[in-house]
Design a protein around this motif. Structure first.
Motif, PDB file in Angstrom:
ATOM      1  N   ALA A  27       0.828  -1.206   0.000  1.00 18.42           N
ATOM      2  CA  ALA A  27       0.000   0.000   0.000  1.00 18.42           C
ATOM      3  C   ALA A  27       0.864   1.259   0.000  1.00 18.42           C
ATOM      4  O   ALA A  27       0.574   2.227  -0.719  1.00 18.42           O
ATOM      5  CB  ALA A  27      -0.926  -0.007   1.214  1.00 18.42           C
ATOM      6  N   ALA A  75      -4.164   5.500  -6.445  1.00 16.87           N
ATOM      7  CA  ALA A  75      -4.923   5.793  -5.227  1.00 16.87           C
ATOM      8  C   ALA A  75      -5.949   4.709  -4.922  1.00 16.87           C
ATOM      9  O   ALA A  75      -6.146   4.324  -3.759  1.00 16.87           O
ATOM     10  CB  ALA A  75      -5.618   7.135  -5.348  1.00 16.87           C
ATOM     11  N   LYS A  76      -6.600   4.195  -5.954  1.00 12.22           N
ATOM     12  CA  LYS A  76      -7.626   3.172  -5.745  1.00 12.22           C
ATOM     13  C   LYS A  76      -7.004   1.874  -5.224  1.00 12.22           C
ATOM     14  O   LYS A  76      -7.524   1.232  -4.301  1.00 12.22           O
ATOM     15  CB  LYS A  76      -8.376   2.924  -7.061  1.00 12.22           C
ATOM     16  CG  LYS A  76      -9.723   2.276  -6.882  1.00 12.22           C
ATOM     17  CD  LYS A  76     -10.466   2.165  -8.215  1.00 12.22           C
ATOM     18  CE  LYS A  76     -11.407   3.329  -8.400  1.00 12.22           C
ATOM     19  NZ  LYS A  76     -12.308   3.100  -9.589  1.00 12.22           N
ATOM     20  N   GLN A  87      -4.206   1.645  -3.671  1.00 16.41           N
ATOM     21  CA  GLN A  87      -3.687   1.924  -2.329  1.00 16.41           C
ATOM     22  C   GLN A  87      -4.787   1.775  -1.282  1.00 16.41           C
ATOM     23  O   GLN A  87      -4.579   1.153  -0.228  1.00 16.41           O
ATOM     24  CB  GLN A  87      -3.105   3.334  -2.289  1.00 16.41           C
ATOM     25  CG  GLN A  87      -2.264   3.611  -1.058  1.00 16.41           C
ATOM     26  CD  GLN A  87      -1.603   4.972  -1.121  1.00 16.41           C
ATOM     27  OE1 GLN A  87      -2.275   5.994  -1.309  1.00 16.41           O
ATOM     28  NE2 GLN A  87      -0.293   5.008  -0.968  1.00 16.41           N
ATOM     29  N   ASP A  88      -5.949   2.338  -1.542  1.00 19.65           N
ATOM     30  CA  ASP A  88      -7.075   2.222  -0.611  1.00 19.65           C
ATOM     31  C   ASP A  88      -7.466   0.761  -0.407  1.00 19.65           C
ATOM     32  O   ASP A  88      -7.770   0.330   0.717  1.00 19.65           O
ATOM     33  CB  ASP A  88      -8.286   3.004  -1.130  1.00 19.65           C
ATOM     34  CG  ASP A  88      -8.119   4.505  -0.975  1.00 19.65           C
ATOM     35  OD1 ASP A  88      -7.135   4.917  -0.316  1.00 19.65           O
ATOM     36  OD2 ASP A  88      -8.944   5.259  -1.515  1.00 19.65           O
ATOM     37  N   SER A  89      -7.462   0.002  -1.491  1.00 16.43           N
ATOM     38  CA  SER A  89      -7.820  -1.412  -1.404  1.00 16.43           C
ATOM     39  C   SER A  89      -6.840  -2.168  -0.504  1.00 16.43           C
ATOM     40  O   SER A  89      -7.243  -2.994   0.327  1.00 16.43           O
ATOM     41  CB  SER A  89      -7.842  -2.019  -2.807  1.00 16.43           C
ATOM     42  OG  SER A  89      -8.110  -3.403  -2.747  1.00 16.43           O
ATOM     43  N   ASN A  97      -7.275  -1.325   3.162  1.00 16.99           N
ATOM     44  CA  ASN A  97      -8.431  -2.054   3.694  1.00 16.99           C
ATOM     45  C   ASN A  97      -8.054  -3.483   4.054  1.00 16.99           C
ATOM     46  O   ASN A  97      -8.516  -4.030   5.060  1.00 16.99           O
ATOM     47  CB  ASN A  97      -9.578  -2.055   2.673  1.00 16.99           C
ATOM     48  CG  ASN A  97     -10.500  -0.860   2.844  1.00 16.99           C
ATOM     49  OD1 ASN A  97     -10.987  -0.599   3.948  1.00 16.99           O
ATOM     50  ND2 ASN A  97     -10.725  -0.124   1.764  1.00 16.99           N
ATOM     51  N   SER A 126      -3.197   3.018   8.343  1.00 15.13           N
ATOM     52  CA  SER A 126      -4.178   2.624   7.318  1.00 15.13           C
ATOM     53  C   SER A 126      -5.466   3.423   7.479  1.00 15.13           C
ATOM     54  O   SER A 126      -6.028   3.927   6.491  1.00 15.13           O
ATOM     55  CB  SER A 126      -4.463   1.121   7.410  1.00 15.13           C
ATOM     56  OG  SER A 126      -3.291   0.376   7.160  1.00 15.13           O
ATOM     57  N   ASN A 133      -5.016   6.943   6.134  1.00 17.66           N
ATOM     58  CA  ASN A 133      -5.061   7.037   4.675  1.00 17.66           C
ATOM     59  C   ASN A 133      -6.463   6.819   4.127  1.00 17.66           C
ATOM     60  O   ASN A 133      -6.796   7.294   3.031  1.00 17.66           O
ATOM     61  CB  ASN A 133      -4.098   6.026   4.059  1.00 17.66           C
ATOM     62  CG  ASN A 133      -2.658   6.504   4.098  1.00 17.66           C
ATOM     63  OD1 ASN A 133      -2.210   7.242   3.226  1.00 17.66           O
ATOM     64  ND2 ASN A 133      -1.935   6.111   5.137  1.00 17.66           N
ATOM     65  N   LEU A 134      -7.283   6.101   4.880  1.00 13.59           N
ATOM     66  CA  LEU A 134      -8.667   5.866   4.473  1.00 13.59           C
ATOM     67  C   LEU A 134      -9.610   6.953   4.999  1.00 13.59           C
ATOM     68  O   LEU A 134     -10.835   6.827   4.891  1.00 13.59           O
ATOM     69  CB  LEU A 134      -9.125   4.488   4.969  1.00 13.59           C
ATOM     70  CG  LEU A 134      -8.422   3.293   4.314  1.00 13.59           C
ATOM     71  CD1 LEU A 134      -8.761   1.998   5.064  1.00 13.59           C
ATOM     72  CD2 LEU A 134      -8.796   3.175   2.839  1.00 13.59           C
ATOM     73  N   LYS A 135      -9.011   7.991   5.601  1.00 13.13           N
ATOM     74  CA  LYS A 135      -9.755   9.154   6.100  1.00 13.13           C
ATOM     75  C   LYS A 135     -10.674   8.825   7.280  1.00 13.13           C
ATOM     76  O   LYS A 135     -11.659   9.525   7.525  1.00 13.13           O
ATOM     77  CB  LYS A 135     -10.556   9.823   4.973  1.00 13.13           C
ATOM     78  CG  LYS A 135      -9.679  10.334   3.829  1.00 13.13           C
ATOM     79  CD  LYS A 135     -10.519  10.968   2.725  1.00 13.13           C
ATOM     80  CE  LYS A 135      -9.649  11.577   1.645  1.00 13.13           C
ATOM     81  NZ  LYS A 135      -8.694  10.643   1.019  1.00 13.13           N
TER      82      LYS A 135
END
Length: 264
Positions: A105, A111-112, A114-116, A119, A154, A157-159
């Motif tokens: 990550a 970006a997509k 990275q978010d995955s 998670n 994590s 980064n996922l806000k």
């Protein structure tokens, strides 16, 4: 009858008694010294006797206390050997996949993707638990502690800023670089929540954690920028100046003159 002396005759002088002046008699109170010594020994004997009496009267309790200490010590050693050590290994095994996903990550440029991956860090993958579950299940282990860090970064980064703060505040490490990054990340979470005062507090802590060329200028810059946003130019100038004077070779120092000008 007339008396006369023969020529050369002298009346013999009386012999003088010789006195030995080298002898000085000391007035030593031998009895007093002997008495004090005797009293001291008597006191020791009395103390020893009392101790023996105490031990004799409380032998059962003393032996019980010693046995309890022995049981606690043995129990602790057994707990470490058969509970803590296996837990450490199990936690490390569970965390391995999480660490791989976290590194992927961090390295990801999309970006997509990275978010995955972040998670997956939190929820787990490949039949392994995620960082959040590992942190809870293996609390007290090194791997469980590190899981708090992975989860916190994590979440950030996922806000999910509240979750990030909660996880990172539970993380502790002797590694001063990692500790500084954790404190700085908490500052970032508060900054994203528009709580500049709290953010500034954590940036300052992060900057002061083991002053070095990597983390200190990074968080001094954030502390200065946050101080400017709060209208506190004096503090901002202090943080910017520290970068210029102590970390002139750091990337953060390249545009520091402009920031100093803004703070003056």
């Amino acid at each position: 009858m007339a008396t006369y002396n023969k020529r050369g005759y002298k009346t013999p002088k009386e012999k003088e008694e010789k006195v030995d002046t080298n002898f000085i008699e000391e007035n030593v109170d031998v009895d007093a010294k002997d008495s004090a010594t005797a009293k001291a020994f008597d006191a020791l004997d009395e103390t020893a006797s009392k101790t023996e009496d105490f031990v004799a009267r409380n032998q059962k309790y003393i032996l019980g206390a010693l046995a309890a200490i022995a049981i606690v010590t043995i129990g602790y050693l057994l707990y470490q050997r058969f509970v803590v050590e296996p837990n450490q290994q199990d936690a490390a095994d569970e965390l391995f996949v999480t660490q791989q996903n976290f590194q992927k990550a961090v390295d990801a440029t999309d970006a997509k993707a990275q978010d995955s991956l972040f998670n997956l860090v939190i929820k787990g993958s490949e039949g392994k638990q995620g960082a959040a579950e590992i942190a809870n299940q293996f609390s007290g282990t090194d791997a469980g502690n590190l899981a708090h860090y992975y989860a916190g970064i994590s979440y950030l980064n996922l806000k999910k800023y509240d979750d990030a703060i909660k996880s990172l505040e539970q993380f502790s490490s002797k590694d001063t670089f990692l500790s500084a990054f954790a404190l700085g990340a908490i500052g970032d979470a508060y900054s994203q929540k528009n709580d500049a005062k709290q953010a500034l507090e954590f940036y300052v802590k992060a900057a002061g954690m083991n002053p070095n060329e990597l983390t200190s200028p990074r968080y001094l810059l954030k502390a200065g920028q946050t101080s400017l946003s709060l209208g506190n130019k004096a503090d901002a100038l202090k943080y910017f100046t520290e970068i210029k004077e102590k970390y002139e070779s750091a990337p953060e120092a390249q545009s520091i003159d402009a920031l100093i000008g803004m703070a003056q």
